[in-house]
Design an enzyme around this catalytic site. Structure first.
Site, PDB file in Angstrom:
ATOM      1  N   HIS A   1       3.325   6.451  -5.355  1.00 33.54           N
ATOM      2  CA  HIS A   1       2.837   6.795  -6.693  1.00 33.54           C
ATOM      3  C   HIS A   1       2.069   8.114  -6.649  1.00 33.54           C
ATOM      4  O   HIS A   1       2.177   8.946  -7.558  1.00 33.54           O
ATOM      5  CB  HIS A   1       1.945   5.656  -7.201  1.00 33.54           C
ATOM      6  CG  HIS A   1       1.775   5.609  -8.677  1.00 33.54           C
ATOM      7  ND1 HIS A   1       0.967   4.681  -9.305  1.00 33.54           N
ATOM      8  CD2 HIS A   1       2.275   6.373  -9.677  1.00 33.54           C
ATOM      9  CE1 HIS A   1       0.998   4.875 -10.602  1.00 33.54           C
ATOM     10  NE2 HIS A   1       1.783   5.894 -10.865  1.00 33.54           N
TER      11      HIS A   1
ATOM     12  N   GLU B   1       0.822  -1.212   0.000  1.00 37.79           N
ATOM     13  CA  GLU B   1       0.000   0.000   0.000  1.00 37.79           C
ATOM     14  C   GLU B   1       0.854   1.258   0.000  1.00 37.79           C
ATOM     15  O   GLU B   1       0.461   2.280  -0.569  1.00 37.79           O
ATOM     16  CB  GLU B   1      -0.955  -0.010   1.191  1.00 37.79           C
ATOM     17  CG  GLU B   1      -2.010  -1.106   1.136  1.00 37.79           C
ATOM     18  CD  GLU B   1      -2.856  -1.079  -0.134  1.00 37.79           C
ATOM     19  OE1 GLU B   1      -3.078   0.021  -0.688  1.00 37.79           O
ATOM     20  OE2 GLU B   1      -3.279  -2.154  -0.593  1.00 37.79           O
TER      21      GLU B   1
END
Length: 669
Positions: A466, A460
């Site tokens: 990202h 996660e």
């Protein structure tokens, strides 16, 4: 008190002012956001000047600020802290959101203006944005006639209502399906801290002196690998696989079948044979046929490996194997073959050390990041923690929030959400959150993670990176706003650092003695990494092929018996191995019926091709180095959807991805 959503937050990085947000603020803010954005779009379409990029596309990118703020906060809250009041708001607002989306995408004047924007002379990112707007409007039905658009609006509204109802029923049934036990003896095999957590969970649920095993979202429950009482394992297994299947108000099968039928009708309106064809039309996979071919090629070897594993497990058990026996005997065989006991590693995986000395440390070594906890900043729940993230040069990158414990109001699984998305156009930097579902220990006790929970935490955080690293102009392209079959790729890559020598040596220390996890144990864990891949790949493919079966219905089809449909779909796909049920069955497949992954659950293994190839690159290029981190960040993580994702991969890797590393990893070479 004024509504805090109506103006930009004055907190660092525009973190939502959670300490000021009350449940009563959401609906008025949604309505104000709808009105504001429609007025902004009205101004775009009424503009007498010829359509150009600035007065049409840029204006659209700037629109809907109030709606973005309230929607980002509410959608995370409805997943992470779904109280009765929040569920009531969600039930009301879901069809309104669908209606608002239709009011934009089916606006003929706006679509005509989009088509009139000249593409000549645009730089690469603006040109891509213009093309993306035209594609999205077409995919949403902008070119349909009035009657078809009216029908499309009806379908979208009903689907939004059904999806919300599915999520809420599943949450209630998952809570109701927790296994309540009378004695600690029934929990034999579980470590002491797990037993204490089960006792605390029972106390919190109003059952003092008893023990409660809550369920996580997938079929497999962690306790089944450790519980020595076979009857207790069976009860836990049956509670897990029957979620949503039982008769009663929280049965989800009827909702799933209805959604699949409506999605098929919607796809037909838009000119597709099936919903799966429509959903995969804009993904990185070249075609639905290519997806099916790859999955079919993997299914046979996966099931063969699973059957070979089953034979070993049955020999270990000394009796016919049942599904609730698999995880227990798999761990026994792992211990005997590889001298690896994953449960025995938990004392080395204390949550704060995993976070600060593992996940954050790896990000520091690779990308130069620094994390400072901000107790002065408030989350949406008392258990939420906030960190400010800094680049190596000291400049602020964004905020990272962590919400790690399970609770009755939290949906199962793990996920990343964005509260604020990075955008040069809007002058914003990212604010992201990771949600996990770790059982909360009693007060004063350490939070010890299982091996799989550590993997999930690293995974996660890959999504979080990202989002944080996004460096794009337009919010439409920010961070994780990439195709579904690409979005899991960066998060899967980040899992590799969990056992990387410098990283694991820094965080994996016994919470009592401080002793480092011995290197020989790490080596054995690595050597055992392909054990159980037959099971893991088969259960994953079962869910993936079930997803595609539900979303390959011809329009006008009604499935009267969803359970029978599920069984037939697994048989036809060649993954109907009774000892290995799908990772998610129809009754609790939240990803596809309430999570945005409809006809896209294949994305995990599609992304894993890129992931496995990238891991090989890191290993051959020196591993955990700043140079490697800068390359991965610059060429891929920062690009969002501002360029074609596969082109970003090629720019990073120098070529297209190869399949062999994935086959090797999963024991299918």
């Amino acid at each position: 008190m004024s509504n805090p959503f109506l103006e930009p937050s004055t907190l660092p990085y525009q973190l939502p002012p959670f300490d000021r947000i009350e449940d009563g603020h959401y609906l008025p803010a949604f309505e104000a956001g709808f009105a504001e954005q429609l007025a902004e779009i009205g101004a775009i379409t009424a503009n007498p000047e010829p359509a150009d990029f600035e007065n049409t596309i840029t204006a659209l990118e700037r629109s809907g600020q109030v709606l973005q703020r309230v929607a980002a906060a509410f959608h995370n809250r409805s997943s992470a802290d779904s109280t009765a009041a929040i569920q009531e708001i969600e039930t009301h607002i879901a069809p309104r959101l669908a209606e608002h989306s239709d009011n934009i995408h089916l606006n003929r004047a706006l679509f005509e203006r989009l088509k009139a924007v000249p593409a000549d002379g645009l730089d690469a990112e603006p040109a891509r944005l213009l093309a993306e707007y035209r594609r999205r409007f077409t995919a949403a039905g902008a070119e349909l006639d009035d009657a078809a658009q009216a029908r499309l609006r009806e379908l979208n509204a009903e689907l939004s209502e059904l999806s919300t109802e599915y999520q809420q029923r599943l949450l209630r049934d998952t809570n109701a399906s927790a296994l309540l036990l009378d004695t600690a003896a029934e929990l034999d095999g579980l470590p002491a801290d797990d037993i204490a957590a089960a006792e605390a969970a029972a106390e919190a649920a109003g059952h003092p002196g008893r023990y409660l095993l809550t369920l996580i979202l997938p079929t497999s429950q962690p306790a089944m690998a450790l519980l020595t009482d076979r009857a207790v394992r069976r009860r836990l297994y049956e509670l897990s696989v029957n979620r949503g299947f039982r008769e009663g108000p929280d049965n989800t099968l009827e909702l799933a079948a209805r959604m699949a039928a409506l999605r098929a009708d919607r796809a037909a309106l838009l000119g597709f044979d099936t919903y799966a064809a429509a959903a995969t039309d804009d993904q990185t996979a070249p075609s639905l046929g290519a997806i099916r071919e790859r999955l079919a090629a993997l299914a046979g070897p996966a099931v063969r490996n699973a059957r070979a594993e089953a034979a070993e497990l049955e020999a270990d058990a000394g009796h016919p194997l049942e599904p609730w026996d698999w995880a227990f005997h798999s761990e026994r065989v792992r211990r005997s073959k590889y001298d690896v006991d994953l449960a025995a590693l938990r004392p080395y995986f204390e949550l704060d050390r995993v976070l600060k000395d593992g996940i954050f440390f790896a990000a520091g070594q690779l990308y130069g990041l620094r994390f400072t906890e901000r107790p002065d900043l408030t989350g949406y729940h008392p258990e939420v923690r906030v960190w400010e993230v800094f680049n190596e040069d000291g400049s602020g990158l964004g905020l990272f929030l962590g919400d790690y414990y399970t609770r009755d109001t939290k949906n199962g699984g793990a996920w990343m959400n964005s509260f604020v998305e990075q955008s040069a156009l809007q002058g914003t930097r990212a604010v992201v959150v990771n949600n996990l579902n770790i059982p909360k220990p009693p007060p004063g006790e350490p939070t010890l993670l299982s091996f799989d929970e550590v993997v999930t935490a690293f995974h996660e955080f890959g999504h979080a990176l990202h989002g944080l690293f996004s460096n794009v102009t337009y919010p439409t392209f920010s961070g994780t706003s990439v195709p579904r079959d690409f979005v899991e790729y960066p998060s899967q890559v980040n899992e590799m650092w969990m056992l990387w020598p410098e990283v694991v040596a820094n965080y994996a220390r016994h919470h009592e003695t401080g002793e480092a996890l011995p290197q020989e144990v790490i080596d054995r864990v690595t050597a055992a990494s392909t054990w159980g891949e037959g099971f893991a790949t088969t259960e994953y493919l079962g869910a993936t092929l079930l997803d595609l079966a539900w979303h390959s219905l011809p329009p006008g089809t009604t499935v009267e018996d969803p359970a029978a449909f599920e069984q037939q779909a697994l048989q036809e796909a060649g993954v109907d191995f009774a000892l290995v049920p799908p990772r998610y069955r129809t009754g609790y497949f939240k990803h596809i019926f309430a999570g945005g992954y409809a006809a896209a659950y294949y994305a995990y293994i599609w992304s894993e091709v890129l992931d496995a190839d990238t891991v090989e690159w890191f290993k051959s290029s020196g591993g955990l180095t700043r140079a490697n981190g800068d390359t991965f960040r610059t060429e891929l993580l920062s690009r969002g959807n501002s360029i074609d994702p596969l082109q970003a991969f090629r720019n990073f890797r120098g070529r297209d991805a190869e399949l062999e590393p994935l086959l090797k990893r999963r024991g299918l070479a």
